[in-house]
Design an enzyme around this catalytic site. Structure first.
Site, PDB file in Angstrom:
ATOM      1  N   SER A 145       0.883  -1.173   0.000  1.00 18.02           N
ATOM      2  CA  SER A 145       0.000   0.000   0.000  1.00 18.02           C
ATOM      3  C   SER A 145       0.913   1.212   0.000  1.00 18.02           C
ATOM      4  O   SER A 145       2.104   1.083   0.324  1.00 18.02           O
ATOM      5  CB  SER A 145      -0.851  -0.014   1.273  1.00 18.02           C
ATOM      6  OG  SER A 145      -1.435   1.260   1.495  1.00 18.02           O
ATOM      7  N   TYR A 158      -1.889  -1.256  10.186  1.00 19.90           N
ATOM      8  CA  TYR A 158      -1.955  -1.350   8.719  1.00 19.90           C
ATOM      9  C   TYR A 158      -0.612  -0.942   8.113  1.00 19.90           C
ATOM     10  O   TYR A 158      -0.036  -1.670   7.295  1.00 19.90           O
ATOM     11  CB  TYR A 158      -3.091  -0.453   8.198  1.00 19.90           C
ATOM     12  CG  TYR A 158      -3.362  -0.595   6.721  1.00 19.90           C
ATOM     13  CD1 TYR A 158      -4.094  -1.673   6.225  1.00 19.90           C
ATOM     14  CD2 TYR A 158      -2.881   0.343   5.805  1.00 19.90           C
ATOM     15  CE1 TYR A 158      -4.337  -1.807   4.866  1.00 19.90           C
ATOM     16  CE2 TYR A 158      -3.118   0.216   4.451  1.00 19.90           C
ATOM     17  CZ  TYR A 158      -3.853  -0.860   3.976  1.00 19.90           C
ATOM     18  OH  TYR A 158      -4.100  -0.995   2.621  1.00 19.90           O
TER      19      TYR A 158
HETATM   20  P1  NAD Z   1     -11.953  -5.193   0.090  1.00 15.06           P
HETATM   21  O1  NAD Z   1     -12.307  -5.143   1.543  1.00 15.06           O
HETATM   22  O2  NAD Z   1     -12.785  -4.425  -0.876  1.00 15.06           O
HETATM   23  O3  NAD Z   1     -11.827  -6.712  -0.387  1.00 15.06           O
HETATM   24  C1  NAD Z   1     -10.992  -7.599   0.340  1.00 15.06           C
HETATM   25  C2  NAD Z   1     -11.410  -9.027   0.107  1.00 15.06           C
HETATM   26  O4  NAD Z   1     -10.531  -9.845   0.883  1.00 15.06           O
HETATM   27  C3  NAD Z   1     -12.838  -9.319   0.595  1.00 15.06           C
HETATM   28  O5  NAD Z   1     -13.511 -10.118  -0.356  1.00 15.06           O
HETATM   29  C4  NAD Z   1     -12.619 -10.063   1.915  1.00 15.06           C
HETATM   30  O6  NAD Z   1     -13.658 -10.980   2.218  1.00 15.06           O
HETATM   31  C5  NAD Z   1     -11.292 -10.764   1.644  1.00 15.06           C
HETATM   32  N1  NAD Z   1     -10.564 -11.083   2.870  1.00 15.06           N
HETATM   33  C6  NAD Z   1     -10.251 -10.247   3.889  1.00 15.06           C
HETATM   34  N2  NAD Z   1      -9.623 -10.916   4.853  1.00 15.06           N
HETATM   35  C7  NAD Z   1      -9.528 -12.203   4.449  1.00 15.06           C
HETATM   36  C8  NAD Z   1      -8.987 -13.381   5.034  1.00 15.06           C
HETATM   37  N3  NAD Z   1      -8.440 -13.381   6.266  1.00 15.06           N
HETATM   38  N4  NAD Z   1      -9.034 -14.533   4.330  1.00 15.06           N
HETATM   39  C9  NAD Z   1      -9.605 -14.561   3.102  1.00 15.06           C
HETATM   40  N5  NAD Z   1     -10.164 -13.489   2.512  1.00 15.06           N
HETATM   41  C10 NAD Z   1     -10.115 -12.315   3.183  1.00 15.06           C
HETATM   42  O7  NAD Z   1     -10.429  -4.667   0.024  1.00 15.06           O
HETATM   43  P2  NAD Z   1      -9.602  -4.077  -1.222  1.00 15.06           P
HETATM   44  O8  NAD Z   1      -9.696  -2.602  -1.174  1.00 15.06           O
HETATM   45  O9  NAD Z   1      -9.920  -4.808  -2.467  1.00 15.06           O
HETATM   46  O10 NAD Z   1      -8.127  -4.424  -0.722  1.00 15.06           O
HETATM   47  C11 NAD Z   1      -7.434  -5.575  -1.186  1.00 15.06           C
HETATM   48  C12 NAD Z   1      -5.981  -5.427  -0.789  1.00 15.06           C
HETATM   49  O11 NAD Z   1      -5.467  -4.212  -1.335  1.00 15.06           O
HETATM   50  C13 NAD Z   1      -5.752  -5.337   0.722  1.00 15.06           C
HETATM   51  O12 NAD Z   1      -4.561  -6.024   1.058  1.00 15.06           O
HETATM   52  C14 NAD Z   1      -5.594  -3.839   0.958  1.00 15.06           C
HETATM   53  O13 NAD Z   1      -4.851  -3.553   2.095  1.00 15.06           O
HETATM   54  C15 NAD Z   1      -4.872  -3.443  -0.307  1.00 15.06           C
HETATM   55  N6  NAD Z   1      -4.985  -2.024  -0.626  1.00 15.06           N
HETATM   56  C16 NAD Z   1      -6.154  -1.478  -1.045  1.00 15.06           C
HETATM   57  C17 NAD Z   1      -6.201  -0.147  -1.336  1.00 15.06           C
HETATM   58  C18 NAD Z   1      -7.446   0.507  -1.843  1.00 15.06           C
HETATM   59  O14 NAD Z   1      -7.423   1.711  -2.058  1.00 15.06           O
HETATM   60  N7  NAD Z   1      -8.534  -0.207  -2.056  1.00 15.06           N
HETATM   61  C19 NAD Z   1      -5.069   0.662  -1.183  1.00 15.06           C
HETATM   62  C20 NAD Z   1      -3.893   0.073  -0.750  1.00 15.06           C
HETATM   63  C21 NAD Z   1      -3.849  -1.271  -0.486  1.00 15.06           C
END
Ligand code: NAD
Length: 260
Positions: A145, A158
């Site tokens: 991230s 985080y």
């Molecule tokens: P989201 O919450 O929209 O989707 C995450 C998915 O992961 C969900 O379907 C959830 O059920 C699943 N999940 C969570 N914990 C789990 C576990 N222990 N076992 C199995 N499945 C699990 O999140 P997102 O925004 O798509 O984020 C995905 C990744 O990207 C994360 O690692 C997040 O930190 C990273 N990220 C996202 C952003 C952003 O702007 N969206 C920015 C930086 C990093």
């Protein structure tokens, strides 16, 4: 030739957000998918939407919590049993935790963020790397991230776990690039997924849209990123076109992390 033609791609957190968007891009590029999530309903909905867009796609779904080592071993074993190999691993599942100052942070939430964002990422690599080593080929894309490059107010666990993901990425690249296994990480900025929508609801419960608009003003592009933009970068990093990039944490944030 499609970029991931017949490649076996494992994606964690595939039920929604960046995992689902990447699964759709990978299906478009000819990948055979093994999709992991602990939310069984989201996972089935994801499969339905992928097959609607790409009816010829191969989609295996496995319900697993990535923070449980046995569950990770089981999803890796089941994927190999089904497809025979693993070419690409999008190690994406993660949570944000709650917004709080470092000294006030709820300890149970702190430990949960570590279990999912750090241990979950590590377990996945621990069981998939030996599979890739036997093949002398693999591509791993971990999800850090911009919080893995810089600090973010109110998000200590985080930020700590995402810096750790960047570190694991460097070590995996040092230790396994010689086996044809290239490991990189991506560092998304704010991408409009359910996780980020929830963060804006926490910042301004009365008017989350206002929080989103205010945040976007700090971005050089004046907008948030889209999940499919991340999916396209990940497809490149999981393809054979990515042949000499290893151990990097690549920001995809509209240039925002260059600012101060
Ligand atoms: P989201 O919450 O929209 O989707 C995450 C998915 O992961 C969900 O379907 C959830 O059920 C699943 N999940 C969570 N914990 C789990 C576990 N222990 N076992 C199995 N499945 C699990 O999140 P997102 O925004 O798509 O984020 C995905 C990744 O990207 C994360 O690692 C997040 O930190 C990273 N990220 C996202 C952003 C952003 O702007 N969206 C920015 C930086 C990093």
């Amino acid at each position: 030739m499609k970029k991931l033609e017949n490649k076996i791609i494992v994606i964690t957190g595939a039920g929604m957000g960046l995992g689902l968007a990447t699964a759709i891009e990978a299906a478009k590029e000819g990948a055979k998918l093994s999709l992991i999530d602990y939310n069984a309903k989201a996972l089935e909905d994801a499969k339905t939407s992928i097959l609607k867009a790409y009816p010829e796609a191969k989609v295996l779904t496995l319900v697993a919590d990535v923070s449980k080592e046995e569950a990770v071993k089981a999803y890796v074993d089941e994927t190999v049993k089904t497809y025979g190999r693993i070419d690409g691993f999008y190690n994406n599942a993660g949570i944000e935790g709650k917004q709080a100052l470092l000294a006030d942070y709820d300890l149970d939430v702190f430990k949960k963020v570590i279990d999912i964002n750090l241990m979950g990422v590590y377990y996945g690599m621990r069981y998939i790397i030996p599979v890739m080593q036997k093949q002398n080929y693999g591509r791993i894309v971990n999800v850090a991230s911009v919080g893995g490059i810089r600090g973010v107010m109110n998000q200590t666990p985080y930020v700590a776990t995402k810096h750790a993901v960047s570190g694991i990425t460097k070590n995996a690249a040092l230790e396994y690039s010689r086996y044809g296994i290239l490991t990189n990480a991506i560092a998304p900025g704010a991408i409009l997924t359910p996780m980020v929508a929830e963060a804006f609801r926490e910042i301004n419960p009365a008017d989350p849209k206002k929080a989103e608009t205010e945040y976007a003003q700090f971005n050089p592009t004046k907008r948030l990123g889209l999940p499919e933009e991340v999916g396209k970068l990940v497809v490149f990093l999981m393809s054979e076109d990515c042949s000499y990039v290893s151990g990097q944490t690549i920001a995809i944030d509209g240039g925002q992390s260059n600012s101060y």
